[in-house]
Design a protein around this motif. Structure first.
Motif, mmCIF file in Angstrom:
data_model
loop_
_atom_site.group_PDB
_atom_site.id
_atom_site.type_symbol
_atom_site.label_atom_id
_atom_site.label_comp_id
_atom_site.label_asym_id
_atom_site.label_seq_id
_atom_site.Cartn_x
_atom_site.Cartn_y
_atom_site.Cartn_z
ATOM 1 N N THR A 71 0.859 -1.187 0.000
ATOM 2 C CA THR A 71 0.000 0.000 0.000
ATOM 3 C C THR A 71 0.891 1.231 0.000
ATOM 4 O O THR A 71 2.068 1.162 0.374
ATOM 5 N N GLY A 72 0.337 2.352 -0.420
ATOM 6 C CA GLY A 72 1.119 3.581 -0.437
ATOM 7 C C GLY A 72 2.245 3.529 -1.451
ATOM 8 O O GLY A 72 2.276 2.687 -2.355
ATOM 9 N N ILE A 73 3.217 4.440 -1.277
ATOM 10 C CA ILE A 73 4.342 4.525 -2.217
ATOM 11 C C ILE A 73 5.642 4.714 -1.423
ATOM 12 O O ILE A 73 6.505 5.520 -1.787
ATOM 13 N N TYR A 74 5.788 3.978 -0.345
ATOM 14 C CA TYR A 74 7.032 3.972 0.442
ATOM 15 C C TYR A 74 7.376 5.333 1.036
ATOM 16 O O TYR A 74 8.539 5.608 1.328
ATOM 17 N N GLY A 75 6.407 6.212 1.168
ATOM 18 C CA GLY A 75 6.683 7.552 1.670
ATOM 19 C C GLY A 75 7.242 8.486 0.609
ATOM 20 O O GLY A 75 7.636 9.621 0.918
ATOM 21 N N GLN A 358 -6.586 6.648 -6.492
ATOM 22 C CA GLN A 358 -5.234 6.810 -5.991
ATOM 23 C C GLN A 358 -4.575 5.476 -5.647
ATOM 24 O O GLN A 358 -3.371 5.309 -5.848
ATOM 25 N N ASP A 359 -5.337 4.505 -5.140
ATOM 26 C CA ASP A 359 -4.714 3.223 -4.813
ATOM 27 C C ASP A 359 -4.212 2.512 -6.057
ATOM 28 O O ASP A 359 -3.184 1.820 -6.022
ATOM 29 N N ASN A 362 -1.005 4.327 -6.986
ATOM 30 C CA ASN A 362 0.080 3.915 -6.100
ATOM 31 C C ASN A 362 0.700 2.598 -6.564
ATOM 32 O O ASN A 362 1.924 2.428 -6.526
ATOM 33 N N ARG A 366 4.534 1.852 -7.622
ATOM 34 C CA ARG A 366 5.350 0.798 -7.009
ATOM 35 C C ARG A 366 5.912 -0.134 -8.070
ATOM 36 O O ARG A 366 7.077 -0.548 -8.012
#
Length: 508
Positions: A71-75, A358-359, A362, A366
């Motif tokens: 999830t997310g983009i590693y910050g 957005q997910d 992301n 990744r």
């Protein structure tokens, strides 16, 4: 009988000495063969060095499981050129990567005297490439707030002045092909450096000047409205690098009207982009990268196939469009360019309720980060491919470092504006320990120091303003690495003046 033996021994000795004398010349052609090039001694200047490929550090970016299921983009940042003050400056920011600037710059011990700097960085943020736009885009993209200036003017000697003309894209209502080419409506080039990217480039130049002139005094101050001597700027044949270079130069020197040359090599042999022919490098990449049957590459496409289908349904991209489905590069470029310029995520043009979320974005990011980690560091033959495809530029860099160390101080600063396809293979050759996709403005910088009292020459390499850590035991932490070791590593891979590269590029 005794006299005969002595005479024979004498003759044998002469023969052995003669053989030793010509042995290097006999072996030299063999050592230049592509298949044996990796076995060479680095150079006569240094002891033998390890030229082997070493894998990068295992982390989230290098993990395919993280790319698919994370999830997310590693910050990482993908939506602004400005890194929030609550985060460290060195945080990965795709829209405007960290670079050398005075606030974070660490000055070495006073025992070391800076003599030369050469840096290379990717251009700053831009519109996407036309090939990466959807068949029909749901909203326009206007660039009325920037001008792409193209004109010629007599020089040496000066003649009549030219009007400062710039391009602006338009469509004529009488042109029957309007709207039939996949791109955003509006007056932008695809690609072009946007107003925000131009401003980022200007600040990049200002920060570099603050370090290498104001803080360290390497670059002399320019008081005549021109770039000082000993400084050069180089670009590729892609005009977006020239758009960036002009802003960088003004940010550094405040030059407004003085003509400043941008060095560029012929388009068929350019080492910076690069564009020289290297079939062997392409063949190697085809064994493990885009379009290959490599099991790891195929697995990442197979595991992300559902995402591709979802995005195709929204974007209108044909599921049979090959360029969009052998790599995540196209979707990555399209979506990241929007977010960097605060544009909304796209929706289906016939069903506006069907939008990319957005997910999903992301996951695209990744996957793109994973691809670059694999292509330039993860695959075991990535070093060989990068050495062949980018070895000429590395050979040029090595010759510059060597010249300064031997007393040629005519140049103190070389500035190269390239692409992600320039920075990525360089990081691959350096065997950086943590590989990411170089974002906009991503910078690799080489500093050459002389140690006091004849203590020798040393190289420090900075990636995004921080010291490079290499997986290669030859390079390691690249903070004051002896110059002879760096040259031995470069020469061992690419040859003196890159003389091994033609052979490596033509190898079957």
């Amino acid at each position: 009988m005794q006299n005969v033996n002595v005479r024979q021994i004498f003759m044998y000795s002469i023969a052995i000495l003669a053989t030793i004398a010509i042995l290097p010349a006999m072996l030299s052609p063999l050592l230049s063969l592509p298949l044996l090039a990796g076995l060479r001694m680095a150079t006569a200047e240094s002891s033998e060095v390890d030229l082997s490929w070493y894998p990068p550090k295992n982390n989230s970016v290098s993990s395919l499981a993280s790319a698919i299921n994370g999830t997310g983009i590693y910050g990482f940042i993908f939506n602004s050129s400005q890194t929030p003050s609550s985060l460290p400056y060195f945080t990965y920011n795709w829209c405007n990567m960290p670079h050398v600037r005075p606030q974070e710059y660490v000055k070495p011990s006073s025992k070391y005297s800076l003599k030369y700097v050469e840096l290379i960085h990717r251009h700053h943020k831009r519109t996407p490439y036309a090939a990466n736009t959807f068949p029909v885009e749901g909203y326009p993209w206007d660039c009325h707030d920037s001008g792409l200036f193209y004109y010629g003017e007599p020089l040496n000697p000066a003649g009549n002045s030219s009007a400062p003309t710039y391009w602006t894209v338009f469509e004529d209502a009488a042109n029957p092909y309007n709207g039939q080419v996949g791109r955003f409506a509006g007056n932008c080039e695809f690609p072009q450096i946007t107003r925000e990217g131009l401003n980022d480039a200007w600040q990049h130049g200002k920060d570099l000047y603050a370090v290498y002139q104001e803080k360290l005094g390497l670059i002399t101050n320019s008081n005549d409205g021109k770039a000082p001597r000993g400084v050069s700027f180089r670009v590729s044949n892609n005009v977006i690098t020239s758009q960036v270079a002009g802003m960088v130069i003004n940010g550094m020197f405040g030059i407004i009207n003085a003509p400043t040359p941008l060095l560029v090599q012929p388009p068929t042999i350019d080492s910076l982009e690069p564009t020289y022919s290297c079939p062997a490098a392409s063949s190697l990449k085809n064994q493990y990268g885009s379009g290959s049957t490599n099991p790891t590459w195929q697995r990442h496409l197979r595991d992300s196939a559902n995402l591709a289908s979802e995005l195709d349904r929204i974007s209108g991209v044909s599921p049979s469009a090959p360029d969009w489905h052998v790599t995540w590069d196209h979707y990555f470029d399209n979506l990241s360019a929007r977010l960097c310029h605060s544009k909304p995520l796209p929706c289906n043009v016939t069903n506006p309720s069907l939008c990319i979320h957005q997910d999903q974005v992301n996951e695209v990011f990744r996957l793109g980060e994973w691809e670059y980690n694999w292509l330039y560091r993860g695959a075991s033959n990535s070093l060989a491919a990068s050495t062949a495809s980018y070895g000429v530029w590395v050979g040029e860099l090595a010759s510059h470092l060597r010249a300064v160390s031997k007393g040629d101080h005519s140049m103190v600063y070389r500035h190269n504006v390239g692409h992600d396809g320039s920075v990525s293979p360089l990081l691959s050759i350096l065997q950086i320990d943590e590989m990411v996709w170089p974002g906009m403005g991503a910078e690799v910088l080489f500093e050459l120091y002389e140690k006091a009292d004849g203590g020798g020459w040393f190289v420090r390499v900075l990636w995004g303003g921080q010291v490079v850590r290499s997986s290669s035991p030859t390079l390691g932490k690249m903070d004051m690495v002896p110059l002879e070791r760096v040259l031995a590593y470069f020469d061992g891979l690419v040859g003196l003046h890159a003389n091994l590269i033609p052979g490596k590029c033509s190898a079957a």
